[in-house]
Write a protein that holds these residues in place. Structure first.
Motif, short mmCIF file in Angstrom:
data_model
loop_
_atom_site.label_atom_id
_atom_site.label_comp_id
_atom_site.label_asym_id
_atom_site.label_seq_id
_atom_site.Cartn_x
_atom_site.Cartn_y
_atom_site.Cartn_z
N TYR A 43 0.77 -1.17 0.20
CA TYR A 43 0.03 -0.04 -0.10
C TYR A 43 0.70 1.11 -0.05
O TYR A 43 2.08 1.27 0.41
N ARG A 44 0.48 2.33 -0.68
CA ARG A 44 1.27 3.35 -0.84
C ARG A 44 1.16 4.31 0.57
O ARG A 44 2.26 5.19 0.71
N LYS A 50 -7.12 2.80 7.44
CA LYS A 50 -8.22 3.66 7.79
C LYS A 50 -9.35 3.04 7.10
O LYS A 50 -10.45 2.79 7.66
N LEU A 51 -9.30 2.96 5.87
CA LEU A 51 -10.48 2.72 4.99
C LEU A 51 -10.82 1.01 5.17
O LEU A 51 -11.86 0.66 5.31
N ILE A 52 -9.65 0.50 5.31
CA ILE A 52 -9.86 -1.26 5.54
C ILE A 52 -10.49 -1.32 7.00
O ILE A 52 -11.76 -2.13 7.15
N GLU A 53 -10.42 -0.43 7.92
CA GLU A 53 -10.90 -0.59 9.21
C GLU A 53 -12.40 0.00 9.27
O GLU A 53 -13.35 -0.67 9.76
N LEU A 54 -12.63 0.90 8.40
CA LEU A 54 -14.04 1.63 8.41
C LEU A 54 -14.84 0.52 7.73
O LEU A 54 -16.01 0.43 8.02
N ASP A 55 -14.14 -0.09 6.70
CA ASP A 55 -15.02 -0.95 6.02
C ASP A 55 -15.43 -2.40 6.64
O ASP A 55 -16.37 -3.08 6.81
N GLY A 71 -9.72 13.64 -3.36
CA GLY A 71 -8.27 13.52 -2.44
C GLY A 71 -7.67 12.30 -2.45
O GLY A 71 -7.15 11.63 -1.37
N ILE A 72 -7.38 11.73 -3.74
CA ILE A 72 -7.03 10.41 -3.81
C ILE A 72 -5.23 10.20 -3.43
O ILE A 72 -5.04 9.14 -3.28
N ALA A 73 -4.62 11.32 -3.34
CA ALA A 73 -3.18 11.05 -3.34
C ALA A 73 -3.03 10.70 -1.92
O ALA A 73 -3.79 11.14 -1.07
N PRO A 74 -1.94 9.71 -1.64
CA PRO A 74 -1.22 8.90 -2.86
C PRO A 74 -1.74 7.99 -3.37
O PRO A 74 -1.17 7.40 -4.30
N GLY A 75 -2.88 7.48 -2.96
CA GLY A 75 -3.53 6.43 -3.80
C GLY A 75 -4.04 5.28 -2.81
O GLY A 75 -4.62 4.09 -3.34
N GLY A 76 -3.94 5.29 -1.56
CA GLY A 76 -3.84 4.11 -0.87
C GLY A 76 -5.37 3.74 -0.60
O GLY A 76 -5.64 2.36 -0.57
N TRP A 77 -6.18 4.57 -0.56
CA TRP A 77 -7.66 4.23 -0.64
C TRP A 77 -8.21 3.55 -1.85
O TRP A 77 -8.83 2.64 -1.80
N SER A 78 -7.80 4.17 -2.88
CA SER A 78 -8.33 3.50 -4.16
C SER A 78 -7.53 2.03 -4.46
O SER A 78 -8.15 1.20 -5.05
N GLN A 79 -6.40 1.83 -3.76
CA GLN A 79 -5.87 0.43 -3.89
C GLN A 79 -6.75 -0.69 -3.09
O GLN A 79 -6.83 -1.75 -3.39
N VAL A 80 -7.06 -0.09 -1.90
CA VAL A 80 -7.94 -0.91 -1.00
C VAL A 80 -9.25 -1.27 -1.95
O VAL A 80 -9.64 -2.24 -1.89
N VAL A 81 -9.97 -0.20 -2.51
CA VAL A 81 -11.10 -0.44 -3.21
C VAL A 81 -10.81 -1.68 -4.35
O VAL A 81 -11.51 -2.51 -4.62
N LEU A 95 -5.22 17.57 -5.92
CA LEU A 95 -4.27 18.60 -6.51
C LEU A 95 -2.89 18.03 -6.78
O LEU A 95 -2.25 18.48 -7.52
N LEU A 96 -2.53 17.29 -5.96
CA LEU A 96 -1.06 16.64 -6.25
C LEU A 96 -1.11 15.46 -6.95
O LEU A 96 -2.21 14.75 -7.43
N PRO A 97 0.14 15.41 -7.93
CA PRO A 97 0.28 14.32 -8.57
C PRO A 97 0.03 12.84 -8.01
O PRO A 97 0.61 12.81 -6.94
N VAL A 98 -0.41 11.99 -8.83
CA VAL A 98 -0.72 10.79 -8.46
C VAL A 98 -0.22 9.49 -9.49
O VAL A 98 -0.65 9.53 -10.46
N ASP A 99 0.64 8.94 -9.02
CA ASP A 99 1.27 7.75 -9.96
C ASP A 99 0.22 6.93 -10.20
O ASP A 99 -0.83 6.64 -9.50
#
Length: 231
Positions: A43-44, A50-55, A71-81, A95-99
């Motif tokens: 995970y990034r 936080k999302l894993i535990e909320l889920d 507010g996707i940066a750095p991308g950890g939540w989307s990785q979980v999804v 606003l920030l660049p995201v790989d």
């Protein structure tokens, strides 16, 4: 799921050019079990947990097919999804660049930009099951100002969620200590069947962040149609 770690703590010496505060931050990172676990599990950021535990508590990702990540940066939540619902369409903005993340459409722009909602809606290709917001305004050091700026993001996210969510969908947003204010809670309760606040274990105890979880979107009320047939 294990919350902690074992072994001796790593001590960090104050190096040349490194301030005491940056040394404390580095020590906290090196000794944070969530940071170590995120690195080990690909995970990034530690925020993924936080999302894993909320889920785990609210079952947010069960059966989702379309998700917005504000507010996707750095991308950890989307990785979980992606790992939990690999077939789901995911669209993120920051606003920030995201790989790049495989299977995720990412826009680098301000969510408060007038063009952002239409871009996100078009890219998603249908009503969302879930709108996630880990957005927070840049801190000024003045708690009241920081709270107001972050709440403005939460409120804008709520208005967007009301436009893009399908009936039954959910909205999750980061708020600061004290949670959402009364007016916003009232609006969320009008739009959703349940509204709760939660602080997942992965959220540091000294952090002021909480999350508001609104589930069971009721759908927008349709405006009454004028009767033009009256004599």
């Amino acid at each position: 799921m294990s919350r902690g770690g074992s072994g001796a703590r790593t001590r960090v010496k104050t190096g040349r050019g490194r301030t005491a505060s940056s040394t404390r931050w580095l020590a906290r990172q090196l000794n944070d079990p969530y940071v170590r676990r995120a690195k080990a599990e690909g995970y990034r950021s530690r925020a993924a947990y936080k999302l894993i535990e909320l889920d785990e508590r609210f079952h947010l990702l069960k059966g989702v097919s379309r998700v917005i990540d504000l507010g996707i940066a750095p991308g950890g939540w989307s990785q979980v999804v992606r790992r939990t619902a690999p077939k789901a369409a995911i669209v993120g903005i920051d606003l920030l660049p995201v790989d790049p993340i495989d299977g995720v459409t990412i826009f680098q722009m301000d969510f408060m930009d007038d063009a952002a909602p239409d871009l996100l809606t078009e890219a998603l290709g249908g009503k969302a099951d879930l709108v996630l917001s880990d957005m927070a305004a840049n801190t000024t050091g003045h708690p009241q100002t920081d709270h107001l700026r972050t709440m403005a993001l939460v409120e804008t996210g709520c208005a967007f969620a009301a436009d893009i969510l399908r009936p039954g969908g959910a909205y999750v947003a980061k708020v600061l200590a004290g949670g959402a204010d009364n007016d916003l809670v009232a609006e969320l309760k009008r739009l959703f069947t349940t509204v709760k606040h939660a602080k997942p274990p992965a959220s540091r105890k000294d952090s002021s962040e909480w999350y508001v979880i609104a589930q069971g979107f009721k759908g927008r009320a349709q405006p009454a149609r004028e009767n033009n047939d009256a004599p």
